[in-house]
Motif scaffolding. Structure first.
Motif, PDB file in Angstrom:
ATOM      1  N   ARG A  25     -18.798  21.175  10.088  1.00  0.00           N
ATOM      2  CA  ARG A  25     -19.013  20.195   9.020  1.00  0.00           C
ATOM      3  C   ARG A  25     -18.265  20.614   7.754  1.00  0.00           C
ATOM      4  NH1 ARG A  25     -19.501  15.781  10.375  1.00  0.00           N
ATOM      5  NH2 ARG A  25     -18.114  16.738  11.825  1.00  0.00           N
ATOM      6  N   TRP A  26     -18.258  21.914   7.469  1.00  0.00           N
ATOM      7  CA  TRP A  26     -17.572  22.420   6.280  1.00  0.00           C
ATOM      8  C   TRP A  26     -16.062  22.215   6.410  1.00  0.00           C
ATOM      9  CZ3 TRP A  26     -14.262  26.728   5.695  1.00  0.00           C
ATOM     10  CH2 TRP A  26     -13.960  27.044   4.363  1.00  0.00           C
ATOM     11  N   GLY A  33     -22.770  21.927   4.875  1.00  0.00           N
ATOM     12  CA  GLY A  33     -21.878  22.825   5.594  1.00  0.00           C
ATOM     13  C   GLY A  33     -22.600  24.044   6.132  1.00  0.00           C
TER      14      GLY A  33
END
Length: 173
Positions: A25-26, A33
């Motif tokens: 996600r980050w 994240g």
């Protein structure tokens, strides 16, 4: 001392699971994240360890009931929905919803943390691998389906539409 090691291993693995899943996600510049996922996973593991301690024999002598574990898990699943809802954004102009994958990854990270916290290390590890594969390959699969299948479906729909328009549907023979 064995209890300390068991707890450290469970929390460490839960944190690692969150880091691995949050890294995806980050890397995609999403709001939730590495830190969010790791904290959620560790928190879920802590919650499960509160109601399902490492040393069940010692806690049985204290009269601690272990059946509240299912209620804690239900609370985790419900509560994490609020965090997930916070990352979902509906763009009214473009009629596009954003943040669903991040919300889903936070949700599964919670469950992975809970599994690890309960000592189900195999389940937690396999879930991290499966979730990671989905996050890593999901976009490529979506592009493949879009390129190879949706274009064919759109052409078939247009042919069907033109075919139905060429027929007389007035109801008279």
């Amino acid at each position: 001392m064995d209890e300390w090691i068991a707890i450290a291993v469970r929390l460490g693995l839960a944190g690692l699971a969150g880091v691995v899943l949050g890294a995806n996600r980050w890397l995609h510049h999403k709001s939730a994240g590495v830190k969010t996922h790791a904290l959620v996973s560790i928190g879920a593991a802590v919650a499960m360890l509160i109601v399902l301690p490492v040393d069940l024999v010692a806690t049985e002598n204290l009269g601690i009931a272990t059946d509240p574990a299912s209620r804690v898990l239900q609370g985790l699943i419900t509560g994490i929905g609020f965090l997930g809802a916070g990352v979902i954004i509906h763009n009214a102009r473009g009629k596009r919803i954003q943040g669903l994958t991040t919300a889903a990854s936070i949700w599964i990270t919670t469950l992975i943390g809970a599994a690890i916290g309960m000592g189900q290390l195999t389940l937690g590890t396999i879930a991290v691998v499966a979730t990671g594969l989905v996050l890593l390959t999901g976009n490529a699969i979506e592009r493949f389906v879009d390129k190879h299948f949706l274009a064919h479906l759109e052409r078939a729909a247009k042919r069907f539409e033109s075919w139905t328009e060429s027929r007389s549907w007035s109801g008279s023979p």
